[in-house]
Scaffold this active site. Structure first.
Site, short mmCIF file in Angstrom:
data_model
loop_
_atom_site.label_atom_id
_atom_site.label_comp_id
_atom_site.label_asym_id
_atom_site.label_seq_id
_atom_site.Cartn_x
_atom_site.Cartn_y
_atom_site.Cartn_z
CG ASP A 85 -2.04 0.95 1.14
OD1 ASP A 85 -2.32 1.45 0.04
OD2 ASP A 85 -2.67 1.23 2.18
N GLY A 86 0.31 2.32 -0.54
CA GLY A 86 0.96 3.63 -0.47
C GLY A 86 1.59 4.09 -1.77
CG ASN A 87 2.09 1.44 -5.06
OD1 ASN A 87 2.94 1.25 -4.20
ND2 ASN A 87 1.63 0.47 -5.83
CG ASN A 113 -7.40 -2.48 -6.22
OD1 ASN A 113 -6.46 -3.25 -6.04
ND2 ASN A 113 -7.70 -1.56 -5.32
CB SER A 116 -7.76 -4.06 2.72
OG SER A 116 -7.58 -2.83 3.36
C1 FPP Z 1 -1.88 0.15 -3.33
O1 FPP Z 1 -1.42 1.48 -3.38
C2 FPP Z 1 -1.30 -0.65 -4.39
C3 FPP Z 1 -2.00 -1.27 -5.39
C4 FPP Z 1 -3.46 -1.17 -5.53
C5 FPP Z 1 -1.35 -2.05 -6.45
C6 FPP Z 1 -0.09 -2.77 -6.13
C7 FPP Z 1 0.57 -3.03 -7.44
C8 FPP Z 1 1.87 -2.97 -7.70
C9 FPP Z 1 2.93 -2.76 -6.69
C10 FPP Z 1 2.27 -3.13 -9.14
C11 FPP Z 1 3.06 -4.31 -9.41
C12 FPP Z 1 2.40 -5.57 -9.05
C13 FPP Z 1 2.66 -6.71 -9.68
C14 FPP Z 1 2.22 -8.03 -9.18
C15 FPP Z 1 3.42 -6.69 -10.91
P1 FPP Z 1 -2.49 2.65 -3.47
O2 FPP Z 1 -2.64 3.04 -4.89
O3 FPP Z 1 -3.76 2.24 -2.79
O4 FPP Z 1 -1.79 3.79 -2.66
P2 FPP Z 1 -2.49 4.94 -1.81
O5 FPP Z 1 -3.17 4.26 -0.65
O6 FPP Z 1 -1.33 5.77 -1.39
O7 FPP Z 1 -3.43 5.63 -2.71
#
Ligand code: FPP
Length: 245
Positions: free
Chosen positions: A21-23, A69, A197
């Site tokens: 999480d946290g991207n 998602n 989650s």
């Molecule tokens: C949550 O961060 C992350 C995800 C929904 C996707 C995770 C996917 C990857 C790391 C891409 C690569 C994966 C594979 C298997 C190739 P968020 O977008 O909810 O972050 P936020 O809470 O800061 O908005």
């Protein structure tokens, strides 16, 4: 280069599951589009697979795309699918050389055809590998998984193959996507959120939860080691009491 120096390699978890999480926040902090955070998350994933494998962890599962998602903007969903495609394209040979066995859990029927095909190929290519089992949760939801298992048992009862009283935990677990895999001992969640989650709801019943403030794209070997050390300090009681209490 992965180093396990300073780690107690006895008492390691058998199965580590990760909520990446946290991207989005990582990208926003840098004034970048959210999708750049997911892209940077791939580097974190590569480093984490390597670190867990080097340590001798037998199973790891990552939450790559949840059933919820799909509610994200179409562009972000499209980008996540492209990244998953790209990840498999770029990493498959390296994972295969590492003797990693890839699995996918979740409802693959709803995934774009080419993503499903790439995943199926990766699973088939690595199926006999003796190394770490790397499980990717894609279009995965814990409640959906439980409903699906209940439905499949009900169908078997209706077909006269099973009596309701024969349904025990083992029969139920055998109908989950994770059939044959041990439950996660440790679930790591990045970015400080204290939630499960809808991830591995059945399997995580007794998992230790380690939450780190580190945002997923920044997660590296040192964070893996820190989480393992925290796990090793926990006393696992599985609903009982500790020895000596
Ligand atoms: C949550 O961060 C992350 C995800 C929904 C996707 C995770 C996917 C990857 C790391 C891409 C690569 C994966 C594979 C298997 C190739 P968020 O977008 O909810 O972050 P936020 O809470 O800061 O908005």
């Amino acid at each position: 280069m992965s180093s396990t120096e300073g780690l107690d390699l006895s008492g390691l978890p058998q199965h580590v599951a990760i909520i990446m999480d946290g991207n989005g926040r990582w990208a926003q902090k840098r004034g970048l589009p959210r999708t750049m955070g997911h892209r940077a998350g791939m580097d974190a994933l590569r480093a984490t697979v390597k670190a867990l494998d080097a340590m001798g962890i037998k199973y790891m599962t990552v939450y790559a795309f949840s059933t919820e998602n799909w509610k994200r903007p179409e562009e972000e969903v499209g980008m996540l699918m492209s990244l998953i495609r790209e990840y498999i394209y770029k990493e498959l040979m390296a994972l295969h050389r590492q003797k990693v066995r890839i699995s996918v859990i979740g409802d693959s029927a709803q995934l774009p055809e080419d993503v499903r095909k790439k995943m199926d190929d990766a699973v088939a290519k690595t199926k006999d590998n003796p190394g770490m089992r790397f499980c990717i949760a894609l279009n995965y939801g814990g409640r959906e998984e439980i409903v699906r298992a209940a439905r499949s048992l009900a169908e078997r009862v209706q077909a006269g193959e099973l009596l309701p009283r024969e349904i025990e935990r083992e029969e139920f677990a055998a109908c989950l996507y994770t059939a044959g895999m041990p439950d996660p001992d440790l679930i790591i969640r990045t970015s400080g959120e204290m939630r499960v989650s809808n991830f591995l709801l059945w399997q995580g019943a007794y998992a230790e939860l380690v939450v780190t403030d580190c945002l997923w794209p920044d997660f590296r070997e040192e964070h893996v080691h820190k989480a393992i050390k925290e796990f090793q300090m926990r006393q696992r009681r599985f609903g009982g009491i500790s020895e000596g209490s």
